[in-house]
Design a protein around this motif. Structure first.
Motif, PDB file in Angstrom:
ATOM      1  N   TRP A  96     134.901  20.424  64.913  1.00  0.00           N
ATOM      2  CA  TRP A  96     133.497  20.597  65.309  1.00  0.00           C
ATOM      3  C   TRP A  96     133.395  21.266  66.676  1.00  0.00           C
ATOM      4  CZ3 TRP A  96     128.781  20.697  63.480  1.00  0.00           C
ATOM      5  CH2 TRP A  96     127.703  20.585  64.364  1.00  0.00           C
ATOM      6  N   TYR A  97     134.231  20.847  67.618  1.00  0.00           N
ATOM      7  CA  TYR A  97     134.160  21.432  68.954  1.00  0.00           C
ATOM      8  C   TYR A  97     134.755  22.841  68.983  1.00  0.00           C
ATOM      9  CZ  TYR A  97     132.748  16.927  70.826  1.00  0.00           C
ATOM     10  OH  TYR A  97     132.053  15.765  71.092  1.00  0.00           O
ATOM     11  N   LEU A  98     135.735  23.118  68.141  1.00  0.00           N
ATOM     12  CA  LEU A  98     136.346  24.443  68.135  1.00  0.00           C
ATOM     13  C   LEU A  98     135.534  25.465  67.340  1.00  0.00           C
ATOM     14  CD1 LEU A  98     140.146  23.626  67.643  1.00  0.00           C
ATOM     15  CD2 LEU A  98     139.055  24.474  69.714  1.00  0.00           C
ATOM     16  N   LEU A  99     135.072  25.051  66.147  1.00  0.00           N
ATOM     17  CA  LEU A  99     134.464  26.005  65.220  1.00  0.00           C
ATOM     18  C   LEU A  99     133.022  25.678  64.862  1.00  0.00           C
ATOM     19  CD1 LEU A  99     137.507  26.328  62.766  1.00  0.00           C
ATOM     20  CD2 LEU A  99     136.983  27.743  64.762  1.00  0.00           C
ATOM     21  N   GLY A 100     132.529  24.524  65.274  1.00  0.00           N
ATOM     22  CA  GLY A 100     131.172  24.158  64.925  1.00  0.00           C
ATOM     23  C   GLY A 100     131.026  23.622  63.520  1.00  0.00           C
ATOM     24  N   GLU A 101     132.125  23.228  62.857  1.00  0.00           N
ATOM     25  CA  GLU A 101     132.069  22.632  61.519  1.00  0.00           C
ATOM     26  C   GLU A 101     133.096  21.518  61.454  1.00  0.00           C
ATOM     27  OE1 GLU A 101     135.093  25.782  59.280  1.00  0.00           O
ATOM     28  OE2 GLU A 101     132.937  25.861  58.909  1.00  0.00           O
ATOM     29  N   ASP A 102     132.751  20.459  60.704  1.00  0.00           N
ATOM     30  CA  ASP A 102     133.647  19.309  60.641  1.00  0.00           C
ATOM     31  C   ASP A 102     134.429  19.228  59.338  1.00  0.00           C
ATOM     32  OD1 ASP A 102     131.556  18.754  58.991  1.00  0.00           O
ATOM     33  OD2 ASP A 102     131.021  16.825  59.903  1.00  0.00           O
ATOM     34  N   SER A 121     136.641  16.510  78.480  1.00  0.00           N
ATOM     35  CA  SER A 121     135.564  15.604  78.077  1.00  0.00           C
ATOM     36  C   SER A 121     135.378  15.607  76.563  1.00  0.00           C
ATOM     37  CB  SER A 121     134.257  15.992  78.768  1.00  0.00           C
ATOM     38  OG  SER A 121     133.871  17.309  78.399  1.00  0.00           O
ATOM     39  N   GLN A 122     135.531  16.769  75.929  1.00  0.00           N
ATOM     40  CA  GLN A 122     135.461  16.829  74.478  1.00  0.00           C
ATOM     41  C   GLN A 122     136.658  16.112  73.839  1.00  0.00           C
ATOM     42  OE1 GLN A 122     135.220  21.088  74.065  1.00  0.00           O
ATOM     43  NE2 GLN A 122     132.978  21.086  73.935  1.00  0.00           N
ATOM     44  N   MET A 123     137.812  16.194  74.478  1.00  0.00           N
ATOM     45  CA  MET A 123     138.970  15.447  73.990  1.00  0.00           C
ATOM     46  C   MET A 123     138.725  13.948  74.093  1.00  0.00           C
ATOM     47  SD  MET A 123     141.853  15.715  72.561  1.00  0.00           S
ATOM     48  CE  MET A 123     143.007  14.429  72.070  1.00  0.00           C
ATOM     49  N   ALA A 125     135.907  12.548  73.425  1.00  0.00           N
ATOM     50  CA  ALA A 125     135.166  12.228  72.201  1.00  0.00           C
ATOM     51  C   ALA A 125     136.103  12.130  71.002  1.00  0.00           C
ATOM     52  CB  ALA A 125     134.091  13.276  71.953  1.00  0.00           C
ATOM     53  N   VAL A 126     137.131  12.983  70.970  1.00  0.00           N
ATOM     54  CA  VAL A 126     138.121  12.902  69.894  1.00  0.00           C
ATOM     55  C   VAL A 126     138.875  11.577  69.965  1.00  0.00           C
ATOM     56  CG1 VAL A 126     140.191  13.977  68.928  1.00  0.00           C
ATOM     57  CG2 VAL A 126     138.347  15.408  69.805  1.00  0.00           C
ATOM     58  N   GLN A 127     139.264  11.155  71.149  1.00  0.00           N
ATOM     59  CA  GLN A 127     139.949   9.878  71.312  1.00  0.00           C
ATOM     60  C   GLN A 127     139.051   8.704  70.918  1.00  0.00           C
ATOM     61  OE1 GLN A 127     141.132  10.082  75.417  1.00  0.00           O
ATOM     62  NE2 GLN A 127     143.029  11.185  74.969  1.00  0.00           N
ATOM     63  N   THR A 128     137.765   8.817  71.217  1.00  0.00           N
ATOM     64  CA  THR A 128     136.826   7.772  70.794  1.00  0.00           C
ATOM     65  C   THR A 128     136.749   7.674  69.281  1.00  0.00           C
ATOM     66  OG1 THR A 128     135.513   8.104  72.799  1.00  0.00           O
ATOM     67  CG2 THR A 128     134.448   6.977  70.960  1.00  0.00           C
ATOM     68  N   ALA A 129     136.763   8.808  68.596  1.00  0.00           N
ATOM     69  CA  ALA A 129     136.758   8.795  67.130  1.00  0.00           C
ATOM     70  C   ALA A 129     138.022   8.157  66.579  1.00  0.00           C
ATOM     71  CB  ALA A 129     136.613  10.229  66.605  1.00  0.00           C
ATOM     72  N   MET A 130     139.155   8.426  67.209  1.00  0.00           N
ATOM     73  CA  MET A 130     140.398   7.794  66.756  1.00  0.00           C
ATOM     74  C   MET A 130     140.385   6.292  67.005  1.00  0.00           C
ATOM     75  SD  MET A 130     143.510  10.465  67.582  1.00  0.00           S
ATOM     76  CE  MET A 130     143.118  10.711  69.310  1.00  0.00           C
ATOM     77  N   VAL A 241     143.631  21.313  74.321  1.00  0.00           N
ATOM     78  CA  VAL A 241     142.817  21.017  75.506  1.00  0.00           C
ATOM     79  C   VAL A 241     143.168  21.978  76.626  1.00  0.00           C
ATOM     80  CG1 VAL A 241     142.163  19.259  77.196  1.00  0.00           C
ATOM     81  CG2 VAL A 241     142.639  18.614  74.837  1.00  0.00           C
ATOM     82  N   ASP A 242     142.128  22.511  77.281  1.00  0.00           N
ATOM     83  CA  ASP A 242     142.280  23.392  78.439  1.00  0.00           C
ATOM     84  C   ASP A 242     142.158  22.537  79.696  1.00  0.00           C
ATOM     85  OD1 ASP A 242     142.389  25.410  80.241  1.00  0.00           O
ATOM     86  OD2 ASP A 242     140.546  26.420  79.617  1.00  0.00           O
ATOM     87  N   HIS A 243     143.284  22.401  80.420  1.00  0.00           N
ATOM     88  CA  HIS A 243     143.305  21.566  81.615  1.00  0.00           C
ATOM     89  C   HIS A 243     143.189  22.377  82.902  1.00  0.00           C
ATOM     90  CE1 HIS A 243     144.164  17.687  79.749  1.00  0.00           C
ATOM     91  NE2 HIS A 243     145.000  18.304  78.923  1.00  0.00           N
ATOM     92  N   ARG A 244     142.831  23.643  82.805  1.00  0.00           N
ATOM     93  CA  ARG A 244     142.651  24.425  84.018  1.00  0.00           C
ATOM     94  C   ARG A 244     141.445  23.929  84.804  1.00  0.00           C
ATOM     95  NH1 ARG A 244     142.357  30.328  81.593  1.00  0.00           N
ATOM     96  NH2 ARG A 244     140.963  29.151  80.223  1.00  0.00           N
ATOM     97  N   PHE A 245     141.544  24.044  86.139  1.00  0.00           N
ATOM     98  CA  PHE A 245     140.440  23.602  86.984  1.00  0.00           C
ATOM     99  C   PHE A 245     139.249  24.540  86.822  1.00  0.00           C
ATOM    100  CE2 PHE A 245     144.154  21.867  89.160  1.00  0.00           C
ATOM    101  CZ  PHE A 245     143.763  20.551  89.267  1.00  0.00           C
TER     102      PHE A 245
END
Length: 283
Positions: A96-102, A121-123, A125-130, A241-245
């Motif tokens: 959903w976060y990458l392509l807009g579809e689940d 922050s989006q990751m 949400a993924v951890q919360t789903a897990m 996940v993009d961890h760049r500042f």
């Protein structure tokens, strides 16, 4: 095959032969509790074995896949594997976060090649789903275990109730007898009363063994679910996940403006508050 009566102790056989209605009602309740608890124990044992095999099968396919989302794209289903449900919940959030579809469509692989990465922050949400999927799997594994716990805790008390009831009836019978007294008149009632305690313990002790065995298996299964969720989270974090500042800067103090304060005029007749006055006012 020898008859059942020969397998019983003489005291237990004597008590069952002189049992009254109360004793048979409590014995029937104990038998019902035993049947219910062992039905749950055996069904849960076979379910846990099936879940364990399904988890091993899914884990082998996942670790042999070339891409973290390969099984998700192929719509592989492992219905009895909690690992699969955790994986599927995480993949739906990432897609959903990458392509807009689940759900993966016909162009899922092509669109995934040009997709960027998700933010930390989006990751989250993924951890919360897990975590939610792990909690749901734990609830399914622990379902109906309360029935076994109820049988385990209530069986000794039912046996004790039958014993106390039987002893009261025995003393009442001995008191109402005209010319009979002593141990011979009291023995049948006391023996019948103790039958329920024996049966209550015979129901509770094996149930306790089976219950503890299942609790340990379920606890170890939940630990494996948490470990797999952590492994999955770490793999997805490294891949997607993009961890760049961030290049966004905070606004300067000048952009915030100056605070609005009343201007002091020296023409006021009231003297300026001294440090002592200020401290007294604060106190």
């Amino acid at each position: 095959m020898p008859p059942i009566e020969s397998l019983l102790s003489p005291g237990l056989q004597f008590g069952l032969e002189h049992s009254n209605l109360t004793c048979w009602v409590i014995c029937g309740s104990l038998a019902l509790l035993s049947i219910t608890s062992w039905a749950v124990i055996l069904s849960k044992h076979f379910l846990l074995s099936r879940v364990h095999r399904a988890n091993l099968s899914f884990l082998r396919e996942y670790r042999e896949s070339n891409h973290p989302l390969e099984l998700f794209q192929q719509r592989e289903h492992h219905e009895f594997s909690p690992f699969y449900h955790i994986y599927h919940a995480a993949c739906r959030e990432i897609a959903w976060y990458l392509l807009g579809e689940d759900e993966p469509g016909a162009t899922f692989a092509a669109r995934l090649q040009g997709a960027g990465r998700i933010t930390p922050s989006q990751m989250g949400a993924v951890q919360t789903a897990m975590e939610r999927s792990v909690a749901e799997a734990a609830l399914r594994l622990e379902a109906r275990m309360s029935w076994v716990a109820t049988a385990l805790s209530s069986a000794p008390f039912l046996g004790l109730l039958g014993t106390v009831w039987g002893i009261l009836d025995a003393f009442s019978t001995m008191t109402d007898a005209a010319n009979t007294a002593g141990l011979a008149a009291l023995a049948p009632g006391i023996t019948t009363a103790l039958v329920t305690t024996v049966l209550g313990l015979l129901v509770a002790i094996p149930t306790m063994v089976g219950y503890n065995f299942l609790v340990n298996r379920i606890r170890s299964m939940v630990v494996r679910l948490d470990n797999f969720a952590s492994e999955l989270s770490a793999g997805f974090d490294r891949t997607f996940v993009d961890h760049r500042f961030s290049t966004e800067v905070l606004p300067s103090m000048n952009a915030l403006g100056s605070p609005s304060m009343p201007a002091f005029t020296g023409t006021s007749s009231s003297p300026l508050p001294t440090t002592m006055h200020v401290a007294h006012a604060r106190a």
